[in-house]
Write a protein that holds these residues in place. Structure first.
Motif, PDB file in Angstrom:
ATOM      1  N   GLY A 194       0.718  -1.087   0.008  1.00 10.54           N
ATOM      2  CA  GLY A 194      -0.020   0.106   0.127  1.00 10.54           C
ATOM      3  C   GLY A 194       0.687   1.343  -0.042  1.00 10.54           C
ATOM      4  N   ARG A 195       2.075   1.160  -0.061  1.00 10.54           N
ATOM      5  CA  ARG A 195       2.872   2.485   0.006  1.00 10.54           C
ATOM      6  C   ARG A 195       3.475   2.840  -1.156  1.00 10.54           C
ATOM      7  NH1 ARG A 195       1.016   4.880   3.008  1.00 10.54           N
ATOM      8  NH2 ARG A 195       2.723   6.333   2.742  1.00 10.54           N
ATOM      9  N   ALA A 196       3.274   1.841  -2.256  1.00  8.76           N
ATOM     10  CA  ALA A 196       3.899   2.265  -3.583  1.00  8.76           C
ATOM     11  C   ALA A 196       3.016   3.290  -4.162  1.00  8.76           C
ATOM     12  CB  ALA A 196       4.103   1.167  -4.322  1.00  8.76           C
ATOM     13  N   GLY A 197       3.453   4.312  -5.084  1.00 12.16           N
ATOM     14  CA  GLY A 197       2.589   5.259  -5.730  1.00 12.16           C
ATOM     15  C   GLY A 197       3.316   6.148  -6.368  1.00 12.16           C
ATOM     16  N   ARG A 198       2.682   7.322  -6.660  1.00 12.72           N
ATOM     17  CA  ARG A 198       3.410   8.158  -7.522  1.00 12.72           C
ATOM     18  C   ARG A 198       4.188   9.134  -6.573  1.00 12.72           C
ATOM     19  NH1 ARG A 198      -1.735   9.617  -9.299  1.00 12.72           N
ATOM     20  NH2 ARG A 198      -1.945  11.395  -8.156  1.00 12.72           N
ATOM     21  N   GLY A 199       5.378   9.647  -6.784  1.00 14.74           N
ATOM     22  CA  GLY A 199       6.046  10.482  -6.013  1.00 14.74           C
ATOM     23  C   GLY A 199       6.864   9.528  -5.096  1.00 14.74           C
ATOM     24  N   HIS A 200       7.062   9.898  -3.746  1.00 16.85           N
ATOM     25  CA  HIS A 200       8.069   9.260  -2.811  1.00 16.85           C
ATOM     26  C   HIS A 200       7.173   8.169  -2.628  1.00 16.85           C
ATOM     27  CE1 HIS A 200      10.416   7.862   0.558  1.00 16.85           C
ATOM     28  NE2 HIS A 200      11.265   8.560   0.097  1.00 16.85           N
ATOM     29  N   PRO A 201       7.886   6.796  -2.254  1.00 16.01           N
ATOM     30  CA  PRO A 201       6.720   5.553  -2.263  1.00 16.01           C
ATOM     31  C   PRO A 201       6.567   5.147  -0.787  1.00 16.01           C
ATOM     32  CG  PRO A 201       9.127   5.025  -2.562  1.00 16.01           C
ATOM     33  CD  PRO A 201       9.141   6.686  -2.759  1.00 16.01           C
ATOM     34  N   ARG A 202       6.990   5.976   0.059  1.00 16.38           N
ATOM     35  CA  ARG A 202       6.593   5.657   1.531  1.00 16.38           C
ATOM     36  C   ARG A 202       6.008   6.674   2.359  1.00 16.38           C
ATOM     37  NH1 ARG A 202      10.954   3.179   4.361  1.00 16.38           N
ATOM     38  NH2 ARG A 202       9.621   1.888   5.543  1.00 16.38           N
ATOM     39  N   PHE A 203       6.481   7.959   2.051  1.00 16.12           N
ATOM     40  CA  PHE A 203       6.169   9.038   2.970  1.00 16.12           C
ATOM     41  C   PHE A 203       4.716   9.404   2.800  1.00 16.12           C
ATOM     42  CE2 PHE A 203      10.622  10.947   3.795  1.00 16.12           C
ATOM     43  CZ  PHE A 203      10.906   9.826   4.188  1.00 16.12           C
ATOM     44  N   ALA A 204       4.033   9.798   4.002  1.00 19.02           N
ATOM     45  CA  ALA A 204       2.716  10.148   3.822  1.00 19.02           C
ATOM     46  C   ALA A 204       2.727  11.813   3.480  1.00 19.02           C
ATOM     47  CB  ALA A 204       1.939  10.210   5.256  1.00 19.02           C
ATOM     48  N   ILE A 205       3.803  12.390   3.837  1.00 17.71           N
ATOM     49  CA  ILE A 205       3.834  13.849   3.421  1.00 17.71           C
ATOM     50  C   ILE A 205       5.051  13.812   2.250  1.00 17.71           C
ATOM     51  CG2 ILE A 205       4.548  16.121   3.969  1.00 17.71           C
ATOM     52  CD1 ILE A 205       3.737  15.275   6.829  1.00 17.71           C
ATOM     53  N   ARG A 206       4.690  14.578   1.254  1.00 21.26           N
ATOM     54  CA  ARG A 206       5.732  14.856   0.101  1.00 21.26           C
ATOM     55  C   ARG A 206       6.589  15.910   0.588  1.00 21.26           C
ATOM     56  NH1 ARG A 206       4.195  13.769  -5.386  1.00 21.26           N
ATOM     57  NH2 ARG A 206       2.593  12.377  -4.895  1.00 21.26           N
ATOM     58  N   PRO A 207       7.934  15.359   0.235  1.00 18.04           N
ATOM     59  CA  PRO A 207       9.229  16.264   0.759  1.00 18.04           C
ATOM     60  C   PRO A 207       9.307  17.184  -0.361  1.00 18.04           C
ATOM     61  CG  PRO A 207      10.092  14.307  -0.051  1.00 18.04           C
ATOM     62  CD  PRO A 207       8.430  14.065  -0.052  1.00 18.04           C
ATOM     63  N   TYR A 208       9.923  18.413  -0.211  1.00 21.62           N
ATOM     64  CA  TYR A 208      10.235  19.380  -1.151  1.00 21.62           C
ATOM     65  C   TYR A 208      10.917  18.814  -2.332  1.00 21.62           C
ATOM     66  CZ  TYR A 208      12.386  23.415  -3.373  1.00 21.62           C
ATOM     67  OH  TYR A 208      12.754  24.279  -4.362  1.00 21.62           O
ATOM     68  N   PRO A 209      10.331  18.799  -3.473  1.00 24.86           N
ATOM     69  CA  PRO A 209      11.059  18.019  -4.652  1.00 24.86           C
ATOM     70  C   PRO A 209      12.382  18.767  -5.126  1.00 24.86           C
ATOM     71  CG  PRO A 209       9.207  19.400  -5.346  1.00 24.86           C
ATOM     72  CD  PRO A 209       9.397  19.540  -3.923  1.00 24.86           C
ATOM     73  N   THR A 210      13.231  18.518  -4.638  1.00 23.43           N
ATOM     74  CA  THR A 210      14.805  18.908  -5.124  1.00 23.43           C
ATOM     75  C   THR A 210      15.201  18.498  -6.359  1.00 23.43           C
ATOM     76  OG1 THR A 210      15.358  19.101  -2.626  1.00 23.43           O
ATOM     77  CG2 THR A 210      16.887  19.092  -4.178  1.00 23.43           C
ATOM     78  N   GLU A 211      14.625  17.009  -6.844  1.00 19.75           N
ATOM     79  CA  GLU A 211      14.762  16.774  -8.043  1.00 19.75           C
ATOM     80  C   GLU A 211      14.356  17.472  -9.187  1.00 19.75           C
ATOM     81  OE1 GLU A 211      11.245  14.674  -6.424  1.00 19.75           O
ATOM     82  OE2 GLU A 211      13.076  15.417  -5.798  1.00 19.75           O
ATOM     83  N   TRP A 212      13.528  18.392  -9.130  1.00 25.38           N
ATOM     84  CA  TRP A 212      13.005  19.250 -10.019  1.00 25.38           C
ATOM     85  C   TRP A 212      13.630  20.540 -10.302  1.00 25.38           C
ATOM     86  CZ3 TRP A 212       9.815  17.747 -14.001  1.00 25.38           C
ATOM     87  CH2 TRP A 212       9.094  16.300 -13.675  1.00 25.38           C
ATOM     88  N   VAL A 213      14.938  20.599  -9.468  1.00 27.65           N
ATOM     89  CA  VAL A 213      15.660  21.967  -9.496  1.00 27.65           C
ATOM     90  C   VAL A 213      16.374  21.970 -11.148  1.00 27.65           C
ATOM     91  CG1 VAL A 213      17.459  23.288  -8.747  1.00 27.65           C
ATOM     92  CG2 VAL A 213      15.770  22.416  -7.148  1.00 27.65           C
ATOM     93  N   ARG A 214      16.301  23.063 -11.776  1.00 28.45           N
ATOM     94  CA  ARG A 214      16.717  23.261 -13.047  1.00 28.45           C
ATOM     95  C   ARG A 214      17.842  24.155 -13.135  1.00 28.45           C
ATOM     96  NH1 ARG A 214      14.819  18.989 -12.867  1.00 28.45           N
ATOM     97  NH2 ARG A 214      13.520  17.746 -14.047  1.00 28.45           N
ATOM     98  N   THR A 215      18.873  24.466 -14.011  1.00 35.16           N
ATOM     99  CA  THR A 215      19.571  25.735 -14.201  1.00 35.16           C
ATOM    100  C   THR A 215      19.556  25.646 -15.924  1.00 35.16           C
ATOM    101  OG1 THR A 215      21.201  25.479 -12.444  1.00 35.16           O
ATOM    102  CG2 THR A 215      21.742  26.718 -13.963  1.00 35.16           C
ATOM    103  N   LEU A 216      18.959  26.801 -16.103  1.00 36.78           N
ATOM    104  CA  LEU A 216      18.759  27.126 -17.547  1.00 36.78           C
ATOM    105  C   LEU A 216      19.578  28.350 -18.156  1.00 36.78           C
ATOM    106  CD1 LEU A 216      14.847  26.428 -17.855  1.00 36.78           C
ATOM    107  CD2 LEU A 216      16.575  24.881 -18.212  1.00 36.78           C
ATOM    108  N   THR A 217      19.680  28.543 -19.397  1.00 30.44           N
ATOM    109  CA  THR A 217      20.697  29.602 -19.922  1.00 30.44           C
ATOM    110  C   THR A 217      19.509  30.337 -21.064  1.00 30.44           C
ATOM    111  OG1 THR A 217      22.601  28.462 -19.580  1.00 30.44           O
ATOM    112  CG2 THR A 217      22.599  30.560 -20.893  1.00 30.44           C
TER     113      THR A 217
END
Length: 764
Positions: A569-592
Motif C-alpha cells: 500500500g505504500r507504492a505510488g506516485r512520488g516518494h513511495p513511502r512518505f505520507a507527506i511529500r517532501p520538497y522536490p529537489t529533483e526538479w531544480v534546473r539551471t537554464l540559460t
C-alpha cells in the motif's frame, strides 16, 4: 444539510443552520454531536456519517468543506485511515484554510504489530496518529467532552493571534482553579496592566458580591489592555448577583469595546449554574459559554493551538537537507549487499558504515569471530591504558542485554577472554537456537555528564516511516518518554520533536552541567529522516543510547532491520513511502537564456518576500493579464496561498536570475499547476516579467510544468487565458494545447492539453 432542510440520516433532531461541518465515520458519534449542538444552539453547515465509506471518504469530505464558503470550521470523527498520503494531503490543505478538529476512536486497541526494536515498540499506532494530526495542523481532542468544548468555541469565536489569557472572577478560589488548569495544560497566564480600583494581579478577584456593573467596570480595561490576548470571565451566582444580569453586563461591554477594535479581542465565559437566560445572552453576543473551568480552558487552548499549528504548516522540509551531504550510493550498497546475503539485520560493521555514510558519529568497533580474535582486538586499547566493551553478535538476538550479551570496563586480555566465555555460556543457556557469529569490541565511552537518548526509525503500516526520539537506556519502554514525527524533517521540526519530551529539560544546563548541543541532536533526527527517504529497505533503526553533551552527539549502540521492496500500500506516485511529500529537489534546473543563467526550482515557503518584491515591480499590465483584473495589493494571506504548497497535489516553479544585483537575485516569473483531489486534471497559471518575453522563458516554464504533471500521472492540463493575451496563446499553441472560446465569457479562451489518451464519448 440544515440550510437546505435535507435530512437523510437517523439523527433525532435536525440541527440549526450554521457554519460548522461535521464528518464522522461513526453514525452514533455523529448523532451525539448533532444532539448536543441542537440543545446548545450551535448550527451546522452539514453533518455526514460515512460508515464504511465505500466511495466517498474522509479525504473527499475535507476537500469539499475546505472550499465550501458556508463552512468556517470542520469537525472530524474517525477511526482508521486507509490512504495516509491522500488523507494528509487533504487534511493539510483544509487546515490551511480553516480550523479542523479531529476526534479518533479506538486509540487504545491492542497493538498487534511485531516490533522487535525499542523504536518500533515506542511507535504505538495512537502515537503515530497523534503525530500525523499534529503535522497536518489538525486540532486533536481526546473525548466527546473536549469535542463539545471545541464546538462551543468554534461556534462562537474565530481563531486569534496570541496565547496570553486574563482571568476575571467573583472569587479568588474559582479564578485560581482556572489559572491552575491553564498552567496544567501548558497555557500562558497574561500580565495585567494596573487600572483604577483593580490590582495588577491575574486572576482578578472582584469579590463574591460583584454584580453586573462591577464586571463591566473590570472587563473594559482588560479588553483594552495590550498585555493580554483574550479574557475569561467567571461568575458564580449568589443572592446578590444573578447570572443573567452579569451575562448581560459582560455581553454589552464586549460588544461596545470590540466595536471600536480592528482586532476584536476574544471573550470566554464560565457561568456556573443552569441559567438559560444567561446562556442566550452570551450566545447572542457570540461569547462561548462553559460550565466548568476545565471546559473553558480547553476551548481557549483549542484556538491557541490552531494558530500555532499554522506555523508548522508553513514549513515544508527539503527532501535533501542542506546541512549535510550523505553518501547515498555507499549506503544503498551496504543495504543491497546485506539483502543479497539474505540478512534481515545489518551486522555491527555494516551499521557503523551506514551511520558514517550519513555523518552520524558512532563509537568505532572491531568484529571478532572468536575469543582469541576478541582478545587481540582489545589489546591496542588496553595497552594504551583504556578499557573495552565486549558485545555478542548474533542475527537472532536483538536486545543483547536480555541474555547478558554485554560486558563493560574490561581492562586486560584475561578479562576479555573470561567475559567472552561467560557471554557464550549464557547465550547457549538462554538462547540455544541463536546463531553466534562473534563479538564486537569497542573502546569504552564513559557516560559522565552525557545524556542517554534514543533516536531511530519505525515502520507504521498506515503512515510509513516514523522518526522516534526520547529518553534512552535499557528501560526505555518502561519510562516511555518519547515523541514521534513524520518525515521529512528540518531542524525546526526536529527541535519541536525534541521539545515534546520530558528528557528535553535535561538537555538544558543545570547546576554545573553545561547544556547539551541541541542542534547536534536535532540534526541527527534530520539525518535519520533523510535516511528513511533514501533507503526504503530500512524498516527499523534503533540508536540506543545516543549520548549527547555540549560537544555533540554520538551513537553508542545501534541496530538496523532491513527488508525487500515496499510495505503493502505504500507504492505510488512520488516518494513511495512518505505520507507527506517532501520538497522536490529533483526538479531544480539551471537554464540559460541569452547567455544569462536562470535557476528554475519549485517554490519554497520562505519565498513569500521574493513574490512580494516581484509583484511590487512587475508591470501592472502583466498582472492584469495573469489575474484577469487589476490588483493593487497582495496580502500576506494571498501570498501564502502562492508559496505554501502541498507537493502531492500542486507545484509552482519560480525562475530566478542567477546574476547577483544590489537587491539580490531577481524573480523573473513563475508557473503554477494545481491538480484536483483525484489527480485527473490540473489547472495552470503563469506570469513572467515583460523583459523576459521573447527569451523562451514562458515556454520553458510551461514545458517543465507539463513534465511534472506527466510524472504525477495527471490526465490533462487546463487553463483560462484572456483572448487579448496573444503571446500566451501562442506559447500554448506551440505546446499542443487545444484552444476554444469560453462559452460563458467572450473575452476568455480555454486551453486544454491531454496528457493521456482520453476515452471516446459513448454513443447515446
Amino acid at each position: 444539510m440544515p440550510a437546505r432542510k435535507l435530512n437523510a440520516s437517523l439523527f433525532a433532531h435536525m440541527p440549526a443552520p450554521g457554519d460548522l461541518a461535521l464528518v464522522s465515520t461513526s453514525g452514533t458519534v455523529a448523532a451525539a454531536i448533532v444532539e448536543w449542538a441542537s440543545r446548545h444552539g450551535i448550527g451546522l453547515s452539514a453533518a455526514l456519517a460515512l460508515g464504511s465509506a465505500c466511495d466517498v471518504d474522509v479525504a473527499d469530505c475535507l476537500d469539499h468543506f475546505a472550499g465550501d464558503f458556508r463552512t468556517r470550521a470542520i469537525l472530524l470523527c474517525l477511526d482508521e485511515i486507509a490512504d495516509a498520503r491522500r488523507f494528509m494531503s487533504a487534511a493539510r490543505a483544509a487546515a490551511r484554510a480553516k480550523p479542523v478538529v479531529v476526534l479518533r476512536s479506538g486509540r487504545h486497541r491492542p497493538d498487534r504489530r511485531e516490533s522487535v526494536t525499542h523504536t518500533g515498540a515506542l511507535a504505538k499506532p495512537d502515537a503515530v496518529y497523534a503525530a500525523a494530526f499534529r503535522r497536518a495542523g489538525l486540532l486533536s481532542v481526546q473525548n466527546l467532552d473536549e469535542m463539545f468544548a471545541a464546538v462551543e468555541t468554534l461556534g462562537r469565536q474565530r481563531p486569534f493571534p496570541g496565547r496570553r489569557l486574563a482571568i476575571l472572577a467573583n472569587g479568588d478560589g474559582v479564578g485560581q482553579l482556572a489559572a491552575d488548569r491553564l498552567a496544567d495544560r501548558g497555557g500562558t497566564l497574561a500580565g495585567v496592566t494596573p487600572a483604577d480600583g483593580f490590582p495588577a494581579e491575574n486572576p482578578i478577584d472582584l469579590g463574591i458580591e460583584a454584580d453586573g456593573p462591577a464586571y463591566a467596570a473590570a472587563l473594559e480595561p482588560l479588553l483594552l489592555d495590550k498585555a493580554n490576548d483574550a479574557v475569561l470571565a467567571i461568575h458564580v451566582p449568589t443572592v446578590r448577583s444573578g447570572a443573567a444580569a452579569v451575562a448581560t453586563a459582560i455581553a454589552e461591554t464586549a460588544k461596545r469595546v470590540r466595536a471600536g477594535q480592528m482586532r476584536k479581542k476574544p471573550v470566554f465565559a464560565i457561568s456556573l449554574g443552569d441559567d438559560a437566560a444567561a446562556g442566550e445572552v452570551l450566545a447572542e453576543a457570540g461569547i462561548p459559554r462553559f460550565s466548568t473551568d476545565s471546559e473553558a480552558i480547553e476551548g481557549f487552548l483549542h484556538l491557541v493551538r490552531y494558530r500555532e499549528a499554522q506555523d508548522d504548516l508553513m514549513r515544508t522540509p527539503d527532501s535533501l537537507p542542506r546541512d549535510f551531504h550523505a553518501d547515498v550510493q555507499a549506503a544503498r550498497g551496504i543495504v543491497a549487499r546485506a539483502l543479497r546475503q539474505g540478512a534481515t539485520w545489518l551486522d555491527p560493521i555494516a551499521v557503523m558504515e551506514l551511520l558514517e555514510a550519513y555523518d552520524i558519529a558512532s563509537v568505532p568497533l572491531t568484529l571478532a569471530p572468536d575469543i582469541d580474535a576478541a582478545a587481540a582486538a582489545a589489546w591496542p586499547v588496553i595497552a594504551g591504558g583504556g578499557a573495552v566493551a565486549l558485545k555478542v553478535v548474533s542475527p537472532d538476538v536483538v536486545h543483547k542485554s536480555d541474555i547478558g550479551g554485554v560486558q563493560l570496563d574490561l581492562t586486560s586480555e584475561a578479562d576479555v577472554r573470561a567475559a567472552a566465555q561467560s557471554i557464550l555460556a549464557r547465550a547457549r543457556r538462554e538462547r540455544p537456537d541463536a546463531r553466534i557469529t562473534g563479538f564486537a569490541v569497542q573502546p569504552m565511552v564513559r557516560k559522565g555528564r552525557r545524556r542517554e537518548l534514543i533516536a531511530g526509525l519505525a515502520e507504521d503500516p498506515t503512515f510509513g516511516p516514523v522518526v522516534v526520539f526520547g529518553r534512552g537506556g535499557t528501560a526505555v519502554e518502561v519510562i516511555d518518554d518519547r515523541a514521534l514525527g513524520l518525515p521529512p524533517l528540518d531542524l525546526a521540526l526536529a527541535e519541536d520533536l525534541i521539545g515534546r519530551t520530558r528528557v528535553a529539560r535535561r538537555l538544558c544546563a543545570y547546576r554545573d552541567v553545561p547544556a547539551a548541543d541541541m542542534r547536534a541532536v536535532a540534526l541527527t533526527l534530520v539525518k535519520l529522516a533523510q535516511l528513511a527517504a533514501d533507503l526504503p529497505q530500512v524498516r527499523e533503526l534503533d540508536i540506543n543510547p545516543l549520548l549527547a553533551d555540549e560537544t555533540g552527539a554520538i551513537a553508542l549502540d545501534a541496530r538496523v532491520r532491513i527488508g525487500r521492496g515496499y510495505p503493502e500500500g505504500r507504492a505510488g506516485r512520488g516518494h513511495p513511502r512518505f505520507a507527506i511529500r517532501p520538497y522536490p529537489t529533483e526538479w531544480v534546473r539551471t537554464l540559460t537564456f541569452k547567455g544569462r543563467p536562470i535557476q528554475v526550482r519549485p517554490v519554497r515557503p520562505e519565498d513569500e518576500p521574493l513574490f512580494r518584491a516581484f509583484f511590487a515591480t512587475v508591470d501592472p499590465e502583466d498582472v492584469r493579464l495573469r489575474f484577469f483584473a487589476p490588483v493593487r495589493e497582495f496580502s500576506h494571506a494571498f501570498l501564502v496561498r502562492l508559496t505554501q504548497l502541498d507537493y502531492a497535489r500542486a507545484i509552482a516553479f519560480v525562475a530566478l536570475d542567477e546574476t547577483e544585483t544590489e537587491e539580490g537575485r531577481r524573480m523573473l516569473g513563475a508557473v503554477r499547476l494545481h491538480a484536483d483531489a483525484n489527480g485527473e486534471s490540473g489547472e495552470f497559471a503563469i506570469l513572467v516579467r515583460s523583459e523576459a518575453r521573447g527569451t523562451g522563458l514562458a515556454y520553458a516554464l510551461m514545458r517543465l510544468m507539463i513534465d511534472w504533471a506527466r510524472a504525477q500521472g495527471i490526465a490533462r492540463v487546463e487553463g483560462s487565458v484572456l483572448a487579448e493575451n496573444r503571446p500566451m496563446l501562442a506559447v500554448c499553441r506551440r505546446l499542443g494545447f487545444v484552444q476554444r472560446p469560453d462559452p460563458e465569457d467572450a473575452g476568455m479562451v480555454t486551453v486544454r492539453l491531454p496528457l493521456k489518451a482520453e476515452p471516446a464519448p459513448s454513443a447515446v
